[in-house]
Scaffold this motif. Structure first.
Motif, mmCIF file in Angstrom:
data_model
loop_
_atom_site.group_PDB
_atom_site.id
_atom_site.type_symbol
_atom_site.label_atom_id
_atom_site.label_comp_id
_atom_site.label_asym_id
_atom_site.label_seq_id
_atom_site.Cartn_x
_atom_site.Cartn_y
_atom_site.Cartn_z
ATOM 1 N N GLU A 40 1.034 -1.483 -0.220
ATOM 2 C CA GLU A 40 0.351 -0.062 -0.328
ATOM 3 C C GLU A 40 1.303 1.620 -0.423
ATOM 4 O O GLU A 40 0.092 1.964 0.169
ATOM 5 C CB GLU A 40 -0.555 0.455 1.342
ATOM 6 N N ALA A 41 2.331 0.679 0.186
ATOM 7 C CA ALA A 41 3.261 2.936 -0.303
ATOM 8 C C ALA A 41 2.775 2.897 -0.495
ATOM 9 O O ALA A 41 1.758 3.137 -2.735
ATOM 10 C CB ALA A 41 4.488 1.946 -0.875
ATOM 11 N N THR A 42 2.556 4.421 -0.338
ATOM 12 C CA THR A 42 1.856 5.822 -1.423
ATOM 13 C C THR A 42 2.908 6.692 -2.267
ATOM 14 O O THR A 42 4.378 6.404 -2.095
ATOM 15 C CB THR A 42 1.438 6.781 -0.527
ATOM 16 N N THR A 43 2.568 7.037 -2.956
ATOM 17 C CA THR A 43 3.502 8.080 -4.298
ATOM 18 C C THR A 43 4.130 9.080 -3.101
ATOM 19 O O THR A 43 5.207 8.926 -3.431
ATOM 20 C CB THR A 43 2.325 8.941 -5.185
ATOM 21 N N GLU A 44 3.445 9.868 -2.188
ATOM 22 C CA GLU A 44 3.977 10.326 -1.325
ATOM 23 C C GLU A 44 5.366 9.576 -0.819
ATOM 24 O O GLU A 44 6.436 10.133 -0.153
ATOM 25 C CB GLU A 44 3.667 11.164 0.369
ATOM 26 N N GLN A 45 5.221 8.503 -0.304
ATOM 27 C CA GLN A 45 6.465 7.756 0.263
ATOM 28 C C GLN A 45 7.294 7.524 -0.528
ATOM 29 O O GLN A 45 8.795 7.393 0.243
ATOM 30 C CB GLN A 45 5.662 5.864 1.147
ATOM 31 N N ILE A 46 7.060 6.786 -1.717
ATOM 32 C CA ILE A 46 8.012 6.992 -2.400
ATOM 33 C C ILE A 46 8.537 7.818 -3.224
ATOM 34 O O ILE A 46 10.028 7.909 -3.093
ATOM 35 C CB ILE A 46 7.755 6.167 -4.138
ATOM 36 N N ALA A 47 8.139 9.074 -3.197
ATOM 37 C CA ALA A 47 9.411 10.555 -3.625
ATOM 38 C C ALA A 47 9.703 10.813 -2.137
ATOM 39 O O ALA A 47 10.610 11.521 -2.635
ATOM 40 C CB ALA A 47 7.630 11.716 -3.741
ATOM 41 N N GLY A 48 9.461 10.506 -0.816
ATOM 42 C CA GLY A 48 9.688 10.513 0.003
ATOM 43 C C GLY A 48 11.324 10.142 0.097
ATOM 44 O O GLY A 48 12.979 10.359 0.488
ATOM 45 N N ARG A 49 11.182 8.565 -0.241
ATOM 46 C CA ARG A 49 12.357 7.664 -0.426
ATOM 47 C C ARG A 49 12.962 8.468 -1.273
ATOM 48 O O ARG A 49 14.889 7.777 -1.378
ATOM 49 C CB ARG A 49 11.521 6.077 -0.806
ATOM 50 N N ALA A 50 12.822 8.062 -3.335
ATOM 51 C CA ALA A 50 13.653 9.405 -3.594
ATOM 52 C C ALA A 50 14.480 10.518 -3.385
ATOM 53 O O ALA A 50 14.707 10.836 -4.249
ATOM 54 C CB ALA A 50 12.861 8.538 -4.925
ATOM 55 N N HIS A 111 11.129 -10.527 -1.093
ATOM 56 C CA HIS A 111 10.289 -9.577 -2.087
ATOM 57 C C HIS A 111 8.790 -10.087 -1.961
ATOM 58 O O HIS A 111 8.086 -9.327 -3.117
ATOM 59 C CB HIS A 111 10.747 -9.522 -3.055
ATOM 60 N N THR A 112 8.189 -10.218 -0.883
ATOM 61 C CA THR A 112 6.948 -10.435 -0.721
ATOM 62 C C THR A 112 5.925 -9.667 -0.638
ATOM 63 O O THR A 112 5.612 -9.213 -1.668
ATOM 64 C CB THR A 112 6.391 -10.982 0.474
ATOM 65 N N GLU A 113 6.651 -7.602 -0.088
ATOM 66 C CA GLU A 113 5.500 -6.929 -0.075
ATOM 67 C C GLU A 113 5.702 -6.108 -1.844
ATOM 68 O O GLU A 113 5.350 -5.817 -2.429
ATOM 69 C CB GLU A 113 6.603 -5.876 0.942
ATOM 70 N N LEU A 114 6.536 -6.753 -1.961
ATOM 71 C CA LEU A 114 7.042 -6.453 -4.091
ATOM 72 C C LEU A 114 6.304 -6.662 -4.735
ATOM 73 O O LEU A 114 5.084 -6.259 -5.427
ATOM 74 C CB LEU A 114 8.709 -6.152 -4.252
ATOM 75 N N TYR A 115 6.231 -8.544 -4.381
ATOM 76 C CA TYR A 115 5.738 -9.340 -5.037
ATOM 77 C C TYR A 115 3.825 -8.524 -5.267
ATOM 78 O O TYR A 115 3.426 -8.839 -6.007
ATOM 79 C CB TYR A 115 5.217 -10.538 -4.864
ATOM 80 N N ARG A 116 3.439 -8.622 -3.973
ATOM 81 C CA ARG A 116 1.689 -8.497 -3.654
ATOM 82 C C ARG A 116 1.521 -6.774 -4.505
ATOM 83 O O ARG A 116 0.414 -6.210 -4.622
ATOM 84 C CB ARG A 116 2.009 -8.022 -2.261
ATOM 85 N N TYR A 117 2.662 -5.880 -4.152
ATOM 86 C CA TYR A 117 2.275 -4.882 -4.983
ATOM 87 C C TYR A 117 2.227 -4.004 -6.704
ATOM 88 O O TYR A 117 1.237 -4.700 -7.099
ATOM 89 C CB TYR A 117 3.583 -3.539 -4.880
#
Length: 217
Positions: A40-50, A111-117
């Motif tokens: 459920e990672a959000t674009t805000e969390q992705i942007a923060g990581r980037a 990579h369970t979380e990535l697979y589910r994403y």
């Protein structure tokens, strides 16, 4: 002059290269964010990581679906690389099955979380289906080519069923509150798949020892 390069061409190539590099950096950051926050990672969390503001993500991607597609493509490429025992099987039939299934289970466990994403992401269902088809096609080729030489009309649905069995069992295992050890699961699945294969082979008068390497003939 024919074939000449203008300064504008050089700038365009540099921009394309920079954009591709930045896309790759954002995708890597996205996979790290997904590992941390789940599917459920959000674009805000992705942007923060980037390390960029959220609107800046879309300087390099044509919207959310393009971003999700790039993440899925990178994830499935990593998965495909991990499946070397599928693409280049070695050893006895049992060893081939155990190695291939263990590679599949091991990657999904790591990579369970990535697979589910990837499974949740819009517009990437076809990509997941395609790689499952590639695995089934590889197994079909092994069953029809040379020895044992099953007819394709039997081998193709048999391979698809075996892939579905492993996939479904692994999905359930990932969600289990008290899962089997990974290696034990792989051994169980290899025995179950072999049992199905053995029945199909015997129906066309082919008997194989799962612990003897295949030979032509």
């Amino acid at each position: 002059m024919s074939g000449s390069v203008t300064p504008g061409d050089g700038r365009a190539r540099r921009w394309a290269g920079q954009r591709a590099a930045r896309r790759a950096e954002v995708v890597e950051a996205a996979m790290a964010a997904i590992a941390e926050h789940g599917p459920e990672a959000t674009t805000e969390q992705i942007a923060g990581r980037a390390g960029v503001p959220r609107p800046a993500l879309y300087r390099h991607f044509d919207g959310l679906e393009d971003l999700q597609g790039a993440i899925a493509e990178a994830a499935l490429e990593l998965y495909s690389e991990a499946l070397a025992p599928v693409w280049s099987p070695r050893g006895t039939p049992r060893e081939m099955l155990v190695a291939a299934i263990a590679a599949h289970v091991r990657w999904l466990a790591a990579h369970t979380e990535l697979y589910r994403y990837v499974l949740r992401a819009a517009g990437v269902t076809t990509a997941v289906t395609d790689i499952r088809h590639r695995i089934a096609d590889r197994m079909t080729g092994l069953l029809t080519g040379g020895y044992p030489g099953l007819p394709a009309t039997v081998a193709a649905p048999l391979a698809a069923g075996a892939v579905g069995l492993v996939d479904g069992a692994t999905e359930r295992w990932l969600s289990s509150a008290d899962p089997l050890p990974l290696d034990e699961l792989a051994e169980h699945l290899a025995r179950w798949v072999w049992s199905v294969l053995d029945v199909a082979l015997r129906e066309v008068a082919i008997e194989l020892d799962p612990d003897v390497p295949l030979t032509a003939g």
